[in-house]
Write an enzyme that holds these catalytic residues in place. Structure first.
Site, mmCIF file in Angstrom:
data_model
loop_
_atom_site.group_PDB
_atom_site.id
_atom_site.type_symbol
_atom_site.label_atom_id
_atom_site.label_comp_id
_atom_site.label_asym_id
_atom_site.label_seq_id
_atom_site.Cartn_x
_atom_site.Cartn_y
_atom_site.Cartn_z
ATOM 1 N N HIS A 67 -6.441 -5.072 -3.901
ATOM 2 C CA HIS A 67 -7.150 -5.299 -2.799
ATOM 3 C C HIS A 67 -7.407 -6.797 -2.442
ATOM 4 C CE1 HIS A 67 -9.117 -1.136 -2.771
ATOM 5 N NE2 HIS A 67 -7.997 -1.123 -2.558
ATOM 6 N N TRP A 100 -10.563 -7.730 2.431
ATOM 7 C CA TRP A 100 -11.477 -7.892 1.248
ATOM 8 C C TRP A 100 -11.717 -9.506 0.996
ATOM 9 C CZ3 TRP A 100 -7.830 -3.729 1.645
ATOM 10 C CH2 TRP A 100 -8.539 -2.749 1.368
ATOM 11 N N HIS A 149 0.383 4.118 -2.768
ATOM 12 C CA HIS A 149 0.083 5.339 -2.614
ATOM 13 C C HIS A 149 1.288 6.489 -2.767
ATOM 14 C CE1 HIS A 149 -3.667 4.989 -0.006
ATOM 15 N NE2 HIS A 149 -3.566 3.780 -0.692
ATOM 16 N N ARG A 178 0.825 -1.044 -0.123
ATOM 17 C CA ARG A 178 0.125 0.053 0.054
ATOM 18 C C ARG A 178 0.618 1.218 0.072
ATOM 19 N NH1 ARG A 178 -2.721 2.467 4.720
ATOM 20 N NH2 ARG A 178 -4.217 3.986 4.055
#
Length: 272
Positions: free
Chosen positions: A167, A183, A42, A38
């Site tokens: 995800h 998820w 990002h 992540r």
């Protein structure tokens, strides 16, 4: 030694140290790999093809305004996790370390190899940070996904669906993003399960005091965000169905799209 002077063997040593450090039974589902993925995502996903700024080159999340962007809540855990590796390999830039670690995380969780190359440099000041608000807002829908991925970053619709397939690993935390839960049933295993579950589970809106999200109707163990549910609409759905049926196709397309993501705005300085 600078990042641009590093040899392939030097990067191999960094890769090995990252892999060794991932397992940690006290963190989330027993691994730092999902949150490091992540971080790479990002750090790269702030790129704007119009203004040609943002992106992974610069590691600007080291600075306050980007670090405190609500979309980056919790990524301090990933940055702190990588500090001992940066201390051991002082020559590597943060920008290279974060993106390399994200690629290593994908492969270590059973996902595809990413043909990562180095050469990013760290930018020194707060003024180098991109505007806050460029990262996807999971509370929004189809038009927002198209605006962020296609219009601003320059991805195709198919690449967009492949990238959101990240995800398949990790989870949300109510004290960070406001959303809560994983998820998939195996949040440290990179696979096409995200697409299979998205298509085959009956999703209902979660009844709670938090932001709008969806949970599986039977047990409420797994969840989807509004932006995930948007993938069931056109023009996305055909690619969700494709990846649900063909994991290797997902891996191939994700590998190419993720490499494109971490190279947005990066001036090529030679492959290593």
């Amino acid at each position: 030694m600078s990042t641009t002077q590093a040899t392939p063997d030097k990067y191999t040593q960094v890769r090995e140290d990252i892999i060794k450090a991932f397992p940690n039974e006290e963190y989330d589902d027993g691994s730092f790999a999902p949150v490091v993925l992540r971080l790479a995502w990002h750090a790269s996903g702030t790129y704007d093809k119009g203004s040609k700024d943002g992106g992974s080159d610069g590691a600007t999340m080291r600075h306050k305004s980007e670090a405190e962007d609500p979309a980056n809540a919790g990524l301090n855990h990933a940055r702190t996790f990588l500090e001992p590796i940066k201390a051991k390999h002082e020559w590597i830039s943060y920008a290279d370390l974060w993106t390399l670690a994200g690629c290593v995380a994908i492969e270590s969780m059973g996902g595809p190899h990413i043909e990562w190359t180095g050469g990013r440099r760290d930018k020194p000041s707060e003024s180098d940070c991109p505007p806050v608000g460029r990262l996807p807002d999971a509370a929004l829908g189809k038009d927002h996904v198209l605006d962020v991925f296609v219009s601003r970053m320059g991805f195709t619709v198919q690449e967009t669906v492949a990238l959101i397939g990240a995800h398949t690993v990790g989870r949300c935390h109510a004290d960070r993003s406001g959303f809560d839960g994983p998820w998939t049933y195996n949040p440290t295993r990179f696979s096409n399960q995200f697409y299979k579950l998205l298509l085959n589970i009956t999703w209902v809106e979660k009844k709670w005091d938090g932001p709008k999200q969806f949970v599986d109707e039977d047990e409420g163990e797994i969840m989807m965000l509004p932006t995930d549910m948007a993938l069931l609409e056109e023009p996305f759905r055909q690619y969700v169905e494709l990846y649900a049926k063909d994991q290797q196709k997902f891996f191939d397309d994700f590998s190419a799209a993720f490499l494109k993501l971490v190279e947005l705005g990066v001036s090529k300085r030679g492959k290593l």
